[in-house]
Scaffold this motif. Structure first.
Motif, PDB file in Angstrom:
ATOM      1  N   VAL A 160      31.308  42.571  39.834  1.00 16.01           N
ATOM      2  CA  VAL A 160      29.984  42.066  39.505  1.00 16.01           C
ATOM      3  C   VAL A 160      29.436  41.329  40.713  1.00 16.01           C
ATOM      4  CG1 VAL A 160      28.619  40.706  37.881  1.00 16.01           C
ATOM      5  CG2 VAL A 160      30.682  41.821  37.106  1.00 16.01           C
ATOM      6  N   ASN A 161      28.506  41.973  41.396  1.00 11.34           N
ATOM      7  CA  ASN A 161      27.820  41.294  42.491  1.00 11.34           C
ATOM      8  C   ASN A 161      28.785  40.727  43.528  1.00 11.34           C
ATOM      9  OD1 ASN A 161      25.420  40.694  43.630  1.00 11.34           O
ATOM     10  ND2 ASN A 161      25.108  38.778  42.561  1.00 11.34           N
ATOM     11  N   SER A 188      35.718  45.393  36.508  1.00  9.38           N
ATOM     12  CA  SER A 188      34.301  45.207  36.854  1.00  9.38           C
ATOM     13  C   SER A 188      34.157  44.470  38.174  1.00  9.38           C
ATOM     14  CB  SER A 188      33.596  44.396  35.765  1.00  9.38           C
ATOM     15  OG  SER A 188      33.651  45.087  34.554  1.00  9.38           O
ATOM     16  N   LEU A 223      35.314  41.536  44.972  1.00  6.16           N
ATOM     17  CA  LEU A 223      36.650  41.449  44.389  1.00  6.16           C
ATOM     18  C   LEU A 223      36.616  41.559  42.871  1.00  6.16           C
ATOM     19  CD1 LEU A 223      38.204  38.465  46.417  1.00  6.16           C
ATOM     20  CD2 LEU A 223      38.652  40.877  46.740  1.00  6.16           C
ATOM     21  N   ALA A 224      37.688  42.080  42.324  1.00  6.63           N
ATOM     22  CA  ALA A 224      37.876  42.084  40.873  1.00  6.63           C
ATOM     23  C   ALA A 224      39.352  41.832  40.604  1.00  6.63           C
ATOM     24  CB  ALA A 224      37.451  43.407  40.265  1.00  6.63           C
ATOM     25  N   ARG A 225      39.625  41.081  39.541  1.00  8.19           N
ATOM     26  CA  ARG A 225      41.008  40.761  39.204  1.00  8.19           C
ATOM     27  C   ARG A 225      41.406  41.412  37.889  1.00  8.19           C
ATOM     28  NH1 ARG A 225      39.697  34.689  39.309  1.00  8.19           N
ATOM     29  NH2 ARG A 225      39.727  34.118  41.504  1.00  8.19           N
TER      30      ARG A 225
END
Lengths: 140, 138
Positions: free
Chosen positions: A81-82, A79, A85-87
């Motif tokens: 979210v705003n 995801s 980056l995503a981990r």
């Protein structure tokens, strides 16, 4: 979308207060004194970057192979979210490896990049035997 | 919200209770927003707020505090403490993050900078525990 980095480590943790990621004992190779072996704890970490600030949910697929053996396939929700980056932090509780060779983690994102990392499992007994073997060419 | 001026003992969630000496020192000696953020994150005041209040409660407390004019410099401390405590909000909680984004932080010299940092650090993380089936011998 692009992969910032992907790697395997012994453990990783996300700080509750700061949300910062810490990665401990990165695995660049795994020396095995006996094979087959179960690697007791291994964590796959990837950071994915998006070009937009939109909220995007994608379903990635992680495939793990050890040499010619297919170890598993896992669906991984990712995801954004705003943010950009995503981990992904996946903790494996025991990974069976039967022979020396490359262990590869490949996280594929539909219509996106692939986060891939490989480390070698080396058979120490074999490596020591090779080192101890006499030279095949006689020394003049 | 407890704002009783006579409260001297016991943990109370209120501006006086969370304006601990160490939090005051952090606010007074900080020379950059990131220094203040890091110092307050480790401070007992922020930890206490996080242990005792939910994100909507912290949000409400900060919002109410920001509506009041500042008459003394130490009144900045609880406002910064609440703001830093909000940095621990789950990145997936879009309601709270939208409210954080709409706060009027003009009272706080480093409020806007801290808000920018904590928003940038709110990176969603997919965490999974995986057990692989053991393989038969090749």
């Amino acid at each position: 979308m692009r992969v910032q980095f992907a790697l395997c480590a012994q453990t990783a943790s996300v700080d509750r207060a700061s949300n910062r990621l810490s990665i401990f004992n990165v695995i660049d190779h795994f020396p095995a004194t006996v094979l087959p072996i179960v690697i007791p704890a291994i964590t796959f970490v990837a950071v994915i970057e998006s070009e937009t600030d939109d909220n995007i949910n994608v379903k990635g697929t992680l495939e793990i192979t050890a040499g010619n053996n297919f170890l598993g396939k896992i669906e991984v929700p990712i995801s954004f979210v705003n943010g950009r980056l995503a981990r992904v932090v996946l903790n494996f509780q025991g990974m069976p490896v039967h022979q020396a060779g490359p262990v590869t983690f490949r996280l594929s994102i539909p219509n996106g990049p692939t986060a891939e990392t490989t480390f070698q499992v080396t058979n120490l007994t074999q490596a020591e035997a090779i080192q101890a073997a006499p030279a095949t060419h006689p020394i003049a | 919200m407890d704002t009783d001026e006579t409260t001297t003992s016991g943990p109370e969630i209120g501006p006086r209770a969370i304006a601990t000496p160490s939090a005051k020192e952090a606010v007074l000696v900080a020379n950059t927003p990131s220094f203040l953020l890091d110092r307050l994150r480790k401070d007992i005041a922020v930890q206490y707020v996080l242990d005792s209040m939910t994100p909507p409660e912290i949000m409400r407390a900060l919002h109410e505090a920001l509506l009041r004019p500042i008459t003394d410099v130490t009144e900045l401390v609880p406002r910064y403490v609440y703001l830093v405590a909000l940095s621990a909000t789950d990145p997936y909680d879009q309601v709270i993050w939208n409210q954080i984004g709409s706060l009027d932080l003009s009272q706080l010299e480093w409020g806007e900078a801290i808000r920018r940092i904590i928003r940038a650090e709110a990176i969603p993380t997919t965490t999974m525990e995986v057990t692989l089936p053991s393989l038969p011998r090749p």
